[in-house]
Design a protein around this motif. Sequence first.
Motif, PDB file in Angstrom:
ATOM      1  N   ALA A 120      45.784  55.892 -39.505  1.00 39.46           N
ATOM      2  CA  ALA A 120      47.242  56.001 -39.552  1.00 39.46           C
ATOM      3  C   ALA A 120      47.910  54.662 -39.281  1.00 39.46           C
ATOM      4  O   ALA A 120      48.909  54.305 -39.917  1.00 39.46           O
ATOM      5  CB  ALA A 120      47.715  57.042 -38.539  1.00 39.46           C
ATOM      6  N   GLN A 121      47.361  53.888 -38.338  1.00 36.78           N
ATOM      7  CA  GLN A 121      47.948  52.584 -38.037  1.00 36.78           C
ATOM      8  C   GLN A 121      47.842  51.644 -39.235  1.00 36.78           C
ATOM      9  O   GLN A 121      48.804  50.944 -39.581  1.00 36.78           O
ATOM     10  CB  GLN A 121      47.266  51.959 -36.826  1.00 36.78           C
ATOM     11  N   LEU A 122      46.688  51.621 -39.886  1.00 35.52           N
ATOM     12  CA  LEU A 122      46.519  50.748 -41.045  1.00 35.52           C
ATOM     13  C   LEU A 122      47.461  51.154 -42.179  1.00 35.52           C
ATOM     14  O   LEU A 122      48.012  50.297 -42.873  1.00 35.52           O
ATOM     15  CB  LEU A 122      45.059  50.787 -41.517  1.00 35.52           C
ATOM     16  N   ALA A 123      47.649  52.464 -42.359  1.00 36.25           N
ATOM     17  CA  ALA A 123      48.538  52.918 -43.428  1.00 36.25           C
ATOM     18  C   ALA A 123      49.992  52.597 -43.136  1.00 36.25           C
ATOM     19  O   ALA A 123      50.777  52.376 -44.061  1.00 36.25           O
ATOM     20  CB  ALA A 123      48.362  54.421 -43.630  1.00 36.25           C
ATOM     21  N   VAL A 146      44.796  52.063 -31.024  1.00 30.85           N
ATOM     22  CA  VAL A 146      43.719  53.053 -31.003  1.00 30.85           C
ATOM     23  C   VAL A 146      43.344  53.388 -29.561  1.00 30.85           C
ATOM     24  O   VAL A 146      43.189  54.570 -29.201  1.00 30.85           O
ATOM     25  CB  VAL A 146      42.502  52.528 -31.777  1.00 30.85           C
ATOM     26  N   LEU A 147      43.222  52.379 -28.721  1.00 28.94           N
ATOM     27  CA  LEU A 147      42.886  52.607 -27.313  1.00 28.94           C
ATOM     28  C   LEU A 147      43.956  53.448 -26.627  1.00 28.94           C
ATOM     29  O   LEU A 147      43.640  54.391 -25.870  1.00 28.94           O
ATOM     30  CB  LEU A 147      42.728  51.263 -26.606  1.00 28.94           C
ATOM     31  N   ALA A 148      45.229  53.161 -26.883  1.00 27.06           N
ATOM     32  CA  ALA A 148      46.310  53.916 -26.249  1.00 27.06           C
ATOM     33  C   ALA A 148      46.330  55.368 -26.723  1.00 27.06           C
ATOM     34  O   ALA A 148      46.517  56.287 -25.924  1.00 27.06           O
ATOM     35  CB  ALA A 148      47.648  53.238 -26.539  1.00 27.06           C
ATOM     36  N   ASN A 149      46.121  55.592 -28.017  1.00 25.01           N
ATOM     37  CA  ASN A 149      46.122  56.958 -28.532  1.00 25.01           C
ATOM     38  C   ASN A 149      44.954  57.770 -28.006  1.00 25.01           C
ATOM     39  O   ASN A 149      45.097  58.968 -27.726  1.00 25.01           O
ATOM     40  CB  ASN A 149      46.108  56.935 -30.063  1.00 25.01           C
ATOM     41  N   VAL A 150      43.794  57.144 -27.888  1.00 23.60           N
ATOM     42  CA  VAL A 150      42.642  57.849 -27.320  1.00 23.60           C
ATOM     43  C   VAL A 150      42.906  58.202 -25.858  1.00 23.60           C
ATOM     44  O   VAL A 150      42.535  59.288 -25.388  1.00 23.60           O
ATOM     45  CB  VAL A 150      41.370  56.993 -27.459  1.00 23.60           C
ATOM     46  N   ALA A 151      43.567  57.322 -25.129  1.00 24.17           N
ATOM     47  CA  ALA A 151      43.820  57.560 -23.712  1.00 24.17           C
ATOM     48  C   ALA A 151      44.792  58.717 -23.482  1.00 24.17           C
ATOM     49  O   ALA A 151      44.648  59.470 -22.513  1.00 24.17           O
ATOM     50  CB  ALA A 151      44.355  56.287 -23.056  1.00 24.17           C
ATOM     51  N   ILE A 152      45.790  58.872 -24.364  1.00 21.37           N
ATOM     52  CA  ILE A 152      46.786  59.930 -24.145  1.00 21.37           C
ATOM     53  C   ILE A 152      46.452  61.210 -24.891  1.00 21.37           C
ATOM     54  O   ILE A 152      47.115  62.236 -24.691  1.00 21.37           O
ATOM     55  CB  ILE A 152      48.192  59.459 -24.570  1.00 21.37           C
ATOM     56  N   ALA A 153      45.422  61.190 -25.747  1.00 24.75           N
ATOM     57  CA  ALA A 153      45.103  62.370 -26.562  1.00 24.75           C
ATOM     58  C   ALA A 153      44.848  63.626 -25.732  1.00 24.75           C
ATOM     59  O   ALA A 153      45.292  64.717 -26.115  1.00 24.75           O
ATOM     60  CB  ALA A 153      43.907  62.073 -27.467  1.00 24.75           C
ATOM     61  N   PRO A 154      44.154  63.548 -24.585  1.00 28.17           N
ATOM     62  CA  PRO A 154      43.885  64.788 -23.841  1.00 28.17           C
ATOM     63  C   PRO A 154      45.128  65.489 -23.305  1.00 28.17           C
ATOM     64  O   PRO A 154      45.062  66.688 -23.000  1.00 28.17           O
ATOM     65  CB  PRO A 154      42.981  64.312 -22.680  1.00 28.17           C
TER      66      PRO A 154
END
Length: 537
Positions: free
Chosen positions: A418-421, A438-446
């Motif tokens: 999504a970021q690349l698009a 990517v790191l921030a989205n993985v961290a807040i995903a839960p």
Amino acid sequence: MNQRILDLRLLPAAVSAWLGALFLPALPLEWEPIVSFLALAAAAGLLMAVYRRHLAGVGLILALAVAAFGGVGLSVSQVVREVSADPLARAWQGDVSKVRVLARVEAPPRKYAPGSEQQITQLQLLEARLPHTPQVKTRLKVVAFGQHLKAYPRGTVLETSLKLGKPHRAAGINSNINDFTSANMIFQIPTQIMATPKIRTGPRGLAALKQKFAARLEEKLIAVKSPAAATLLPAMILGIRADASPDTEALKTAGIVHITCVSGMHISVLLSLVALLTAGLERRWRLVACGSLLIGYCLLLGPAPSLLRAAVMGMVSILALARGREPRSFSALQVAAIGLLIFNPAFGQDAGFLLSVSATAAIVLVAKPLEERLQEKLKCLERKGSGRVPRIVSEKYRALGGKFLVAFLTVSAVSLVAQLACLPGQLLIRPGINTLTVLANVAIAPVVTLLIWGGAFLTFLPLPGTLLAKILGAGCSWVMLVARGVAGNRFAVLPWAQGIPGILALGAVAAGVMFILRCYFPKMEIGGNVKAWSQSR
């Protein structure tokens, strides 16, 4: 059915509609109806040729593309005619620089930039009183700037004075609206609020209901004293975005500001909640419940581009399920893009709509197949390694670990794709490339699903909710902690040019990377399977 089969027959029509929304408003006004008529006539001719079997199936695809272009042109022409007939618009073409108006708030005021007193709001003008003239009815929509404005809810009717900026005219053009060079000059009316607005009436109907929900949510959040929840939850549930502040800038720098814009992610999470609550009902009643949520949610929150896109896609999928067909996400996206661009050609130049469509297309085309491939690879590795790797943990925990790994890789892939698009669209808005998104989205995903589900219960149900509000406050605090931590990193943003130069440079870098990959990894086939390495390890 095979979910990887893509129906691209509507793709030319979607691209044609977007090009029409982008370029048709820039044409001279007298050209708009002519171009629309010629496009629709050409589409009718192509359909007739297909009907008489003079053209193959590609003729139908071309006819739909030309018809979409003509439909956007008709919509632009209709808006131009409405603006041309508006009494205030005709007077505005003269020397009027200040007018007393009654206006309805379409979007609540919020700060235009952090550290600035300038605020921005969207107004639907209802009545106008020009100097030394009687009061007239008007339907113009303007984007107004002002200072020290209160948090007027959507639907509030205000009385104030506006200064309507004059459009840029070519030399020698008279005051006739039809002599302007393009429709964009009519649509873009700069407006300044000159007097402190007075409230004439409060919100009514659905706007009043939304204000009631917002007040209920605010009351519950005040009790737990969570500034992070007060910033995030009203935006995530009701689309009430906070003022520009260091916190909102941190969300943008971290690349997770999308959680405050109600879009497909929020709709999907709410639909999953409805599906869970109606699990014991028949299929048709579950579909009715999901469709009712989409329609009611759009009416309650208002016509935001990303919300409308997600709602149309959801309705197309629900209709497909109701007819016993498997929904196709990419086909639904194409239908949504065509319909919304014809309904409102201004979406073609809206950055939010462009980012929403780009991210959704990338997720559907790349992220979902990648998720399936990851699951297949993990199963394959588990089968191959079952005889050699000692089973330190039980089979149950191994399965849970595999699911966690798949979820982690899926969130990472979706965020990266999504970021690349969205990079080209983001460079049109602001310079720089976010490197830790990517790191921030993985961290807040839960916690995102928990925040949306809990926020919905807290907002729409008349429950005390003190404990739930504290839990949601802790989740929002975690999101803001991640945002501030990522934004505080000096490598969080890669310096990059803004606008067309930045997009061209990005395209050159992407072309160079693809060339290097093709040169040094010749066995890699785009769209196919990657050949395995040598077995003699």
